[in-house]
Design an enzyme around this catalytic site. Structure first.
Site, PDB file in Angstrom:
ATOM      1  N   CYS B 252       0.815  -1.252   0.099  1.00 20.42           N
ATOM      2  CA  CYS B 252      -0.061  -0.178  -0.201  1.00 20.42           C
ATOM      3  C   CYS B 252       0.939   1.188   0.050  1.00 20.42           C
ATOM      4  O   CYS B 252       1.556   1.286  -0.947  1.00 20.42           O
ATOM      5  CB  CYS B 252      -0.914  -0.087   1.206  1.00 20.42           C
ATOM      6  SG  CYS B 252      -2.360   0.990   0.819  1.00 20.42           S
ATOM      7  N   LEU B 253       0.813   2.086   1.247  1.00 17.23           N
ATOM      8  CA  LEU B 253       1.939   3.382   1.072  1.00 17.23           C
ATOM      9  C   LEU B 253       3.139   2.769   0.775  1.00 17.23           C
ATOM     10  O   LEU B 253       4.052   3.701   0.236  1.00 17.23           O
ATOM     11  CB  LEU B 253       1.538   3.986   2.416  1.00 17.23           C
ATOM     12  CG  LEU B 253       2.320   5.200   2.720  1.00 17.23           C
ATOM     13  CD1 LEU B 253       2.093   6.241   1.783  1.00 17.23           C
ATOM     14  CD2 LEU B 253       2.278   5.734   4.249  1.00 17.23           C
ATOM     15  N   HIS B 336      -3.555  -5.283  -0.174  1.00 14.72           N
ATOM     16  CA  HIS B 336      -3.297  -6.029   1.186  1.00 14.72           C
ATOM     17  C   HIS B 336      -3.381  -7.543   1.375  1.00 14.72           C
ATOM     18  O   HIS B 336      -4.649  -8.007   1.191  1.00 14.72           O
ATOM     19  CB  HIS B 336      -4.391  -5.259   2.294  1.00 14.72           C
ATOM     20  CG  HIS B 336      -4.119  -3.837   2.260  1.00 14.72           C
ATOM     21  ND1 HIS B 336      -3.547  -3.242   3.303  1.00 14.72           N
ATOM     22  CD2 HIS B 336      -4.836  -2.889   1.565  1.00 14.72           C
ATOM     23  CE1 HIS B 336      -3.836  -2.194   3.354  1.00 14.72           C
ATOM     24  NE2 HIS B 336      -4.371  -1.630   2.243  1.00 14.72           N
ATOM     25  N   GLU B 338      -2.494  -9.131   3.775  1.00 16.42           N
ATOM     26  CA  GLU B 338      -3.063  -9.750   4.994  1.00 16.42           C
ATOM     27  C   GLU B 338      -4.622  -9.417   5.090  1.00 16.42           C
ATOM     28  O   GLU B 338      -4.864  -9.997   6.165  1.00 16.42           O
ATOM     29  CB  GLU B 338      -2.398  -8.715   6.094  1.00 16.42           C
ATOM     30  CG  GLU B 338      -3.086  -7.504   6.567  1.00 16.42           C
ATOM     31  CD  GLU B 338      -2.748  -6.194   5.168  1.00 16.42           C
ATOM     32  OE1 GLU B 338      -2.314  -6.533   4.383  1.00 16.42           O
ATOM     33  OE2 GLU B 338      -3.210  -5.102   5.368  1.00 16.42           O
TER      34      GLU B 338
END
Lengths: 562, 362
Positions: B252-253, B336, B338
């Site tokens: 992500c970031l 993501h 996760e």
């Protein structure tokens, strides 16, 4: 991989007569698939013994054969038409059985016809209980303890098995809608139901396993293409817990009582299964989830278009049969456009922003002497589906769509039912159970008592109780002077319309003519708006003429072109 | 339930019912299309500074439990929903969503036509908004006008841990020691790495590369996080040193920080990617996976350093979903793995990261 250009002509097998234990789902799927194939420039040869179907309309296929669905006739058609491929996964169990016969008799090989989509090996692995169970054990997916019984003697031995986890569920192999199955609570019942099942199974085989009474029953519709991309189209949760055939259950989509952990656990299991079977097309996975732990079991897999996939298609707007037909001729999910948005691709998972409720439609009004109890053998002959912004709204719409003369919540002849009738009706489900639950709440039975008797998840029961309470509150205003009503009643009517009450339902509760309610509802500024079924919860703009009504807010998405 | 309002920057007002804690919250109004996972969404640090709209209409059905937390507190500024479930049904539920938000001192608004709101955001892009159970719409519009805009706030600084801490591996003898730069980490990243036998040291986002490298970790992990990445120039400089020193994975970031370190830049998406159904294509295998996403910014497909390349793209809009270095042990993904909430189809990338560390040791 692009489209397989060697496939120019495809034979599609329909499902024959529509019988008890089946809705018209295969006609819906078959029609979609024929159109989908022709869209790709493929010539379609359709064979179906049932002329009273849409798929046999002259414009659906290039050649339509209305002939008996057996190997003898199918061979003649193949000899005459010489199709390049055969698509067997759209005609339900009938289509699959015929395709299997054509393959095992060497007829497909003889005429050089390729079986398209899911291969026979995968179909047999999914349909043969023992092979399926061993595959599940191999990939680490749990299946309940079970026994395959093929003779009366084996049945006798099992009935004396002291380790058997009673009650047991009996399912005959290779029958439509689980015909001939049942739940055995005693050895005597096991012998009775098992013998019947043996007679009804074309393979003379029944499966007996632990009965998971009260467990949640959840289904996933999944798809896979030849490059092993797998997606979930929709999941569904049964209102009626394990023990009632999913075709005889009230079903809600998407699941309502599963947290993300549970949702993803069952989704992952479903994708693992479709991968392990190597299915190319659609597949239905039925799972059972404990209401108290993360424990679950795989109950059944249908490696083909099914009643549930037709429901999932209509519930989400995602055309499963259409996409399955394209996968069968070699296309990948990311090469097929999303027919609803026209901007995105078929390779995604629909996001719903509404609630879907399906209620089975039973033929007991025609078969007045039939046993109305519903168990593991499907008795419904159709189903209705409704969409709403809440469960209550979708449910009430669905009830009205049944066309059984009920416009509200209470059963027919409600006042004649004894307490005993109601308790029995809650414990031993019949087609009337939904209404008897409402009647029980109406008479003040507690949530816990109803839950205890029915095993229905309290999430659903709370909603029914809420509707009954609202109806009763409205009824207490019955003598109010129309059209000058109290602000309290105005608020109740507003709430009722949002929860899906019809004018007729309100009129019954208020003991006034329907048109009086209509005028009142209008004067309160309550007008339905229409929301779009767009597969993506409004994330993308969509072009589809598929809408549902609700009383949410004032924004409507229908631009009338009359 | 008393009346509450949602007012958008252009004055558009939605009236609803208040739930959770009474009060007023300002933030960027975004929508998530996932049908499950409100507890994970609320506690995901990447939602800091945002008023989160859930497009699924029935929320709170399975209550709130003791385990599905992605951080120690509610991170979203407010929750905007259609219908709140008052009596949840789940064996794990220990509180209702209403009481949980009340306890967390977060204001919620229910009874909103979230489809209408989502269509508004889709057409006009995400916008600043204010939710309140206290004031009338005209007052709210003034308060909103005086508030700082989402783009100008450094939320990473607010959500990052203040001091380093260790998340132990599930086994007593970890095979990997990972340094994670915490720009807004979700617990499930730590839980998933721990399950793969990795011990993770979580560092504040402002930690220097020297400080981190002094502990000689086996690999570096760049976490997700909130806000506009263009505010994070200092972190990019640090990341540049870290990734050239150790095998690195970013999500992500973290993907955007790596991209920026190789001379890329980010831009704001009109309404972001937030949901559990985003198709991502792996350009090497041709396979598509369904991913869990939560980001309002994307990397432009242009880097001054030719060493980095795009290896995954979003099927819906073609934006960058993953980067890979041609020679160095560095890769990243925009979504993501996760999950929590969302599909776990991409969880294998965490193991891939650890394998990359193994390969690098040889």
């Amino acid at each position: 991989m692009p489209k397989d250009l060697s496939i120019k002509k495809v034979m599609v097998i329909g499902s024959g007569p529509i019988i008890i234990g089946q809705a018209a789902e295969f006609d819906y799927a078959g029609t979609q698939a024929c159109q989908s194939l022709r869209e790709e420039g493929i010539s379609v040869v359709l064979v179906n013994s049932n002329p009273a179907t849409i798929m046999t309309d002259p414009e659906m296929a290039d050649a339509v054969y209305i002939e008996p669905l057996n190997a003898e006739f199918a061979e003649k058609i193949i000899a005459q038409e010489r199709p390049d491929g055969l698509l067997p996964t759209l005609g339900g169990q009938t289509g699959l059985n015929l395709a299997t016969e054509l393959a095992t008799r060497g007829i497909l090989e003889k005429y050089n016809v390729r079986l398209l989509g899911t291969q026979l090996k995968a179909i047999q692995q999914a349909e043969d209980r023992e092979r399926f169970r061993s595959l599940m054990r191999e990939i680490g997916e749990p299946v309940p303890n079970s026994w395959i019984v093929e003779t009366e003697e084996e049945l006798e031995i099992l009935s004396r098995n002291t380790e058997a986890p009673w009650p047991l569920i009996v399912r005959p192999a290779y029958t439509l809608g689980g015909t001939g199955g049942g739940i055995a609570k005693t050895p005597a019942q096991l012998i009775e139901i098992g013998s019947r099942g043996l007679k009804l199974s074309p393979r003379h085989q029944v499966m007996v396993e632990r009965f998971l009474g009260g467990w949640k029953e959840v289904e996933y519709e999944v798809m896979r293409d030849a490059s092993d991309t797998c997606i979930t189209i929709c999941n569904m949760e049964n209102f009626d817990p394990m023990g009632i055939h999913t075709g005889d259950s009230i079903v809600v989509a998407p699941s309502q009582t599963l947290s993300d952990k549970e949702y993803q656990m069952l989704r992952s299991a479903s994708l693992k299964i479709i991968r392990s079977l190597g299915i190319e097309g659609g597949c239905n996975v039925q799972l059972s989830l404990s209401p108290h732990t993360f424990e679950y079991y795989i109950i059944e897999v249908n490696p083909r278009v099914s009643r549930s996939s037709a429901l999932a298609s209509k519930a989400t707007g995602y055309p499963i049969a259409r996409v399955a037909a394209k996968i069968a001729i070699g296309l990948r999910l990311d090469e097929i456009p999303n027919a609803v948005t026209k901007k995105t691709l078929a390779c995604f998972e629909p996001a719903l922003d509404y609630c879907v409720v399906k209620i089975p439609r039973w033929p007991f009004d025609k078969f007045t002497l039939a046993d109305r109890r519903i168990t593991t053998q499907m008795k419904a002959t159709g189903e209705v589906m409704a969409l709403g912004r809440s469960f209550e709204e979708a449910l009430l719409k669905a009830v009205r769509s049944l066309e059984i003369g009920i416009y509200g919540l209470r059963p027919k002849n409600a006042d004649l039912r004894t307490e005993m009738d109601i308790e029995n009706g809650l414990e031993f489900a019949t087609d009337e159970r939904l209404f008897l639950i409402c009647e029980a709440f109406h008479r003040g039975m507690s949530l816990d008592e109803v839950a205890q008797l029915t095993n229905v998840d309290k999430w659903f029961l709370v909603k029914l109780q809420r509707l009954v309470k609202l109806e009763n509150k409205i009824r207490s205003h019955a003598l109010e002077l129309f059209p000058t009503i109290s602000t309290e009643l105005a608020a109740l009517i507003r709430e009722a319309k949002h929860l899906g009450f019809s004018d007729r339902h309100l009129a019954e509760a208020l003991a006034v003519p329907e048109k009086t309610v209509r005028a009142l509802v209008k004067s309160l500024g309550l007008r339905p708006v229409y929301k779009m079924v767009d597969t993506c919860a409004a994330e993308f703009e969509a072009e589809t003429p598929y809408f549902y009504s609700c009383f949410d807010d004032k924004e409507t998405e229908v631009t009338a072109k009359v | 339930m008393s009346t509450a309002y949602l007012v958008l920057a252009d004055g558009t007002t939605f009236e609803g019912k208040h739930f959770g804690h009474p009060g007023t919250a300002i933030g960027e109004v975004v929508f998530n299309t996932g049908m499950t996972g409100y507890q994970e969404i609320l506690t995901d640090p990447s939602y800091a500074g945002q008023l989160v709209t859930l497009t699924f209409p029935l929320i709170g059905n399975y209550g709130v439990n003791q385990t599905d937390f992605e951080s120690v507190r509610v991170q979203a500024s407010s929750l905007i929903i259609h219908e709140l479930c008052e009596l949840p049904s789940s064996w794990r539920s220990s509180a209702t969503l209403d009481s949980f938000l009340a306890e967390s001192e977060v204001v919620g608004i229910a009874g909103i036509d979230t489809r209408h709101l989502t269509r508004y955001l889709r057409a006009r892009g995400v916008t600043m908004g204010i939710v309140s159970s206290e004031h009338e719409p005209d007052v709210l519009l003034k308060l909103l006008g005086a508030a700082s805009r989402y783009e100008t706030v450094n939320y990473v600084q607010q959500v990052s841990t203040n001091a380093p801490y260790v998340w132990p591996s599930d086994s007593d003898e970890p095979s990997y020691r990972i340094a994670l730069l915490d720009c807004g980490v979700k617990f499930n990243i730590l839980r998933s790495l721990a399950a793969l036998n990795a011990e993770v040291t979580v560092w504040p986002s402002w930690s220097s590369a020297e400080e981190i490298l002094a502990t000689d970790p086996d690999g570096v992990f760049l976490s997700p996080g909130p806000g506009d990445p263009s505010l994070l120039g200092d972190i990019v400089n640090n990341v540049n040193m870290l990734i050239h020193a150790k095998p690195t994975m970013g999500i992500c970031l973290g993907n955007q920080l790596i991209g920026c370190a190789f001379g890329g830049h980010t831009f704001k998406l009109p309404f972001g990617h937030r949901g559990s159904n985003h198709p991502v294509k792996d350009l090497e295998s041709g396979r598509v996976i369904i991913t869990s996403q939560n980001h309002g910014y994307a990397l432009a497909d242009k880097f001054t350093d030719p060493g980095i390349e795009v290896w995954q793209i979003n099927l819906n809009d073609g934006t960058v979903e993953g980067l890979k270095h041609k020679t160095l042990p560095i890769f990243s993904i925009q979504y993501h793995p996760e999950a929590s909430p969302g599909p776990t189809d991409s969880i294998g990338y965490l193991a891939k990261f650890l394998k990359m560390i193994d390969d690098n040791r040889k």
